[in-house]
Write a protein that holds these residues in place. Structure first.
Motif, short mmCIF file in Angstrom:
data_model
loop_
_atom_site.label_atom_id
_atom_site.label_comp_id
_atom_site.label_asym_id
_atom_site.label_seq_id
_atom_site.Cartn_x
_atom_site.Cartn_y
_atom_site.Cartn_z
N LYS A 1 0.79 -1.18 0.09
CA LYS A 1 -0.03 -0.03 -0.10
C LYS A 1 0.91 1.30 -0.09
CE LYS A 1 -3.84 -2.07 2.73
NZ LYS A 1 -4.77 -2.16 1.61
N CYS A 2 0.37 2.42 -0.55
CA CYS A 2 0.71 3.53 -0.29
C CYS A 2 -0.43 4.41 0.22
CB CYS A 2 1.17 4.33 -1.76
SG CYS A 2 1.61 5.97 -1.78
N ILE A 3 -0.33 4.86 1.44
CA ILE A 3 -1.25 5.54 2.29
C ILE A 3 -0.88 7.01 2.19
CG2 ILE A 3 -2.59 6.04 4.44
CD1 ILE A 3 -2.02 2.76 4.78
N VAL A 4 -1.90 7.96 1.72
CA VAL A 4 -1.76 9.47 1.91
C VAL A 4 -3.02 10.05 2.97
CG1 VAL A 4 -1.58 11.66 0.44
CG2 VAL A 4 -0.95 9.41 -0.49
N ASN A 5 -2.57 10.55 3.87
CA ASN A 5 -3.30 11.07 4.81
C ASN A 5 -3.18 12.44 5.26
OD1 ASN A 5 -1.59 9.92 6.71
ND2 ASN A 5 -3.38 9.63 8.30
N THR A 6 -4.07 13.13 5.93
CA THR A 6 -4.06 14.53 6.56
C THR A 6 -3.57 14.37 7.88
OG1 THR A 6 -6.13 14.41 7.45
CG2 THR A 6 -5.83 15.19 5.06
N GLN A 7 -2.80 15.31 8.25
CA GLN A 7 -2.23 15.79 9.60
C GLN A 7 -2.61 16.99 9.86
OE1 GLN A 7 -0.35 13.42 11.58
NE2 GLN A 7 -1.17 12.28 10.06
N ARG A 8 -4.09 17.16 10.03
CA ARG A 8 -4.84 18.55 10.28
C ARG A 8 -4.02 19.41 11.31
NH1 ARG A 8 -8.78 19.27 7.45
NH2 ARG A 8 -9.77 17.52 6.17
N ALA A 9 -3.73 18.71 12.68
CA ALA A 9 -3.28 19.62 13.70
C ALA A 9 -2.08 20.39 13.23
CB ALA A 9 -2.96 18.79 14.79
N VAL A 10 -1.13 19.92 12.66
CA VAL A 10 0.13 20.76 11.99
C VAL A 10 -0.14 21.17 10.39
CG1 VAL A 10 1.44 19.63 13.80
CG2 VAL A 10 0.96 18.44 11.61
N ARG A 11 -1.14 20.82 9.97
CA ARG A 11 -1.28 21.17 8.47
C ARG A 11 -0.48 20.62 7.54
NH1 ARG A 11 -5.57 23.02 11.13
NH2 ARG A 11 -6.07 25.29 10.95
N GLN A 12 -0.26 19.09 7.48
CA GLN A 12 0.88 18.55 6.73
C GLN A 12 -0.25 17.50 6.23
OE1 GLN A 12 3.64 16.98 9.43
NE2 GLN A 12 5.04 18.76 8.84
N ILE A 13 0.46 16.85 5.18
CA ILE A 13 0.02 15.53 4.52
C ILE A 13 1.02 14.42 4.74
CG2 ILE A 13 -0.45 14.31 2.26
CD1 ILE A 13 -1.46 16.87 1.03
N TRP A 14 0.57 13.36 5.23
CA TRP A 14 1.67 12.33 5.62
C TRP A 14 1.35 11.31 4.61
CZ3 TRP A 14 0.53 7.15 7.66
CH2 TRP A 14 1.82 6.57 8.19
N VAL A 15 2.67 10.48 4.21
CA VAL A 15 2.54 9.60 3.04
C VAL A 15 3.15 8.38 3.65
CG1 VAL A 15 3.10 8.72 0.93
CG2 VAL A 15 2.37 11.12 1.17
N ALA A 16 2.86 7.19 3.73
CA ALA A 16 3.46 6.10 4.06
C ALA A 16 3.49 4.84 2.88
CB ALA A 16 2.60 5.24 5.10
N GLY A 17 4.54 4.59 2.73
CA GLY A 17 4.96 3.59 1.75
C GLY A 17 6.25 3.14 1.39
N GLN A 18 6.34 1.69 1.20
CA GLN A 18 7.89 1.04 0.86
C GLN A 18 8.62 1.57 2.20
OE1 GLN A 18 8.80 2.42 -3.31
NE2 GLN A 18 8.90 0.10 -3.36
N GLY A 19 7.81 1.32 3.57
CA GLY A 19 8.78 1.21 4.67
C GLY A 19 9.11 2.45 4.95
N GLN A 20 8.18 3.63 4.42
CA GLN A 20 8.88 5.26 5.07
C GLN A 20 7.45 5.77 5.01
OE1 GLN A 20 11.87 7.13 2.19
NE2 GLN A 20 11.04 5.59 0.70
N GLY A 21 7.63 6.77 6.09
CA GLY A 21 6.66 7.68 6.59
C GLY A 21 7.20 9.29 6.29
N ILE A 22 6.47 9.76 5.49
CA ILE A 22 7.19 11.13 5.23
C ILE A 22 6.15 12.51 5.47
CG2 ILE A 22 8.03 12.73 3.44
CD1 ILE A 22 9.92 10.27 4.03
N HIS A 23 6.42 13.23 5.87
CA HIS A 23 5.54 14.41 6.22
C HIS A 23 5.81 15.54 5.07
CE1 HIS A 23 5.23 12.64 10.27
NE2 HIS A 23 4.11 12.86 10.08
N PHE A 24 4.64 16.12 4.61
CA PHE A 24 4.77 17.05 3.70
C PHE A 24 4.02 18.62 4.34
CE2 PHE A 24 5.53 13.36 1.21
CZ PHE A 24 6.39 13.58 0.47
N ASP A 25 4.91 19.27 4.05
CA ASP A 25 4.28 20.97 4.25
C ASP A 25 4.04 21.60 2.94
OD1 ASP A 25 4.67 21.02 7.23
OD2 ASP A 25 6.64 21.20 6.95
N TYR A 26 2.96 22.47 3.10
CA TYR A 26 2.62 23.29 1.69
C TYR A 26 3.82 24.17 1.73
CZ TYR A 26 0.40 25.51 -2.06
OH TYR A 26 -0.02 25.97 -3.42
#
Length: 110
Positions: free
Chosen positions: A48-73
């Motif tokens: 899986k590749c999971i893309v979800n919101t992190q509302r409290a910090v206004r980020q998008i988080w992506v998990a996939g291939q053993g990684q979890g990455i947070h993205f800021d706009y």
């Protein structure tokens, strides 16, 4: 920090782009499921590749291939960039994960 309405607009646009790209791939290769705050992309291998919101910090988080990455706009570039300054961009990262789990090109419609 950006206001919630702007964050919601940006997340909605990002999720729509991801889902549009997923729609171009045969569902036997990649299935896409959206549940409000999360998009789950599942390969035939069940990876899986999971893309979800992190509302409290206004980020998008992506998990996939053993990684979890947070993205800021990043308003200056109009893109979501990783919060660790590694030069990762949300759409490219999701495409790379999908390519890794399916072997298929994940192309965002124009």
């Amino acid at each position: 920090m950006m206001d919630e309405a702007r964050y919601n607009q940006l997340v909605s646009a990002a999720f729509k782009r991801i889902l549009a790209a997923a729609d171009t791939i045969d569902p036997d290769i990649l299935e896409a499921d959206s549940t409000g705050d999360m998009v789950t992309l599942t390969a035939a291998s069940r990876e899986k590749c999971i893309v979800n919101t992190q509302r409290a910090v206004r980020q998008i988080w992506v998990a996939g291939q053993g990684q979890g990455i947070h993205f800021d706009y990043d308003a200056a570039t109009g893109t979501w960039k990783d919060d660790k300054g590694r030069g990762l961009e949300l759409m490219s990262f999701v495409a790379d994960v999908v390519r890794g789990i399916t072997g298929a090109d994940f192309v965002y419609p124009g």
